[in-house]
Write an enzyme that holds these catalytic residues in place. Sequence first.
Site, PDB file in Angstrom:
ATOM      1  CE1 TYR A 163      -3.550  -0.725   5.308  1.00  0.00           C
ATOM      2  CE2 TYR A 163      -1.802  -0.909   6.925  1.00  0.00           C
ATOM      3  CZ  TYR A 163      -2.263  -1.065   5.632  1.00  0.00           C
ATOM      4  OH  TYR A 163      -1.422  -1.554   4.677  1.00  0.00           O
ATOM      5  CB  SER A 190      -0.946   0.022   1.194  1.00  0.00           C
ATOM      6  OG  SER A 190      -2.095  -0.701   0.871  1.00  0.00           O
TER       7      SER A 190
HETATM    8  N1  GLU Z   1      -2.264  -5.603  -2.079  1.00  0.00           N
HETATM    9  C1  GLU Z   1      -2.815  -5.488  -0.767  1.00  0.00           C
HETATM   10  C2  GLU Z   1      -4.312  -5.685  -0.813  1.00  0.00           C
HETATM   11  O1  GLU Z   1      -4.915  -5.267  -1.721  1.00  0.00           O
HETATM   12  C3  GLU Z   1      -2.457  -4.136  -0.238  1.00  0.00           C
HETATM   13  C4  GLU Z   1      -2.870  -3.981   1.170  1.00  0.00           C
HETATM   14  C5  GLU Z   1      -2.039  -3.028   1.973  1.00  0.00           C
HETATM   15  O2  GLU Z   1      -0.815  -2.982   1.890  1.00  0.00           O
HETATM   16  O3  GLU Z   1      -2.691  -2.283   2.706  1.00  0.00           O
HETATM   17  O4  GLU Z   1      -4.886  -6.287   0.034  1.00  0.00           O
END
Ligand code: GLU
Length: 305
Positions: free
Chosen positions: A241, A64
């Site tokens: 997050y 991300s």
């Molecule tokens: N490729 C991951 C997903 O789509 C990225 C998630 C992340 O790093 O927050 O779940």
Amino acid sequence: MDFQAVLDDIDAQIRPLLGTGGRVASYIPALARVSPQQFGIALRTCEGQEAAAGDATTPFSIQSMSKVFTLTLAIRGLGEALWQRIGREPSGSPFNSLVQLETERGIPRNPFINAGAIAVADRLLSLGGDEALAKVLQMLSSLCREPVHIDAEVAQSEADTGFRNAALANFMRGFGTLDNEPGRVLDVYFKQCAIAMNCQQVARAAGYLCRDGAHPYDGTPVISETQARRVNALMLTCGTYDAAGEFAFRIGLPCKSGVGGGIVAVLPDRLSLCVWSPALDGTGNSHLGRMALELFVARTGLSVF
Ligand code: GLU
């Protein structure tokens, strides 16, 4: 300030803790195989001074963290029009949640949750067509002055298991807020997440965010000063997050984390920083990376507050 001594001290404090907390992401099988016994930290000041410690040159999956750079390209290409399709508020929901997208009619809350990053990938496809992904790689390579690649195994692993992301893309397409075919958009999204870089490269690449949008090496505008300020604001409010409030409270730097265990942080007008350790805490942020950032801020007193 002797940044090298600071980073060496942090490495010395973190290293004995490797393997003591958190878990590597397992929902993407290729990431589950990464050893948690790794920690790296690197920074670059606005003047070009660099420091690095630990596993700072070991490549990892940026996941991300890529969303910062795709957002930058989309802002550069579309300016304010980008915000017709994407909001700018923290979501308060998990990064891959479908629920909010239903009630908010296909407009993701912000560009850093998965739905928002998928919407950004859609905009990049509309802007760049088949060259969209190549433009992301080109920008990253230019920013860190080294070639940057996609880890094909991670990309395939994401494509094989990314059912929720496919659901998000199809959902937005159903609402008419995704212009391109979901499969094409997801291909860009999975591959951008599967880009492999090391801490040193990421710290260099993020340099434009502490230099009012100016390229870290040649000073040309990557984005405008106002746009850089806004990317930093989004990182502070939405970049980690559901722990963004806690990050602001305890660290006080715009940050963007990824489930590969990396966290990129920016102190405007001063420096950009990247930490990496693969084991994640319950909020999906690197357990030791977060601790390292807290140590950095405590030791240097550097923070936006
Ligand atoms: N490729 C991951 C997903 O789509 C990225 C998630 C992340 O790093 O927050 O779940």
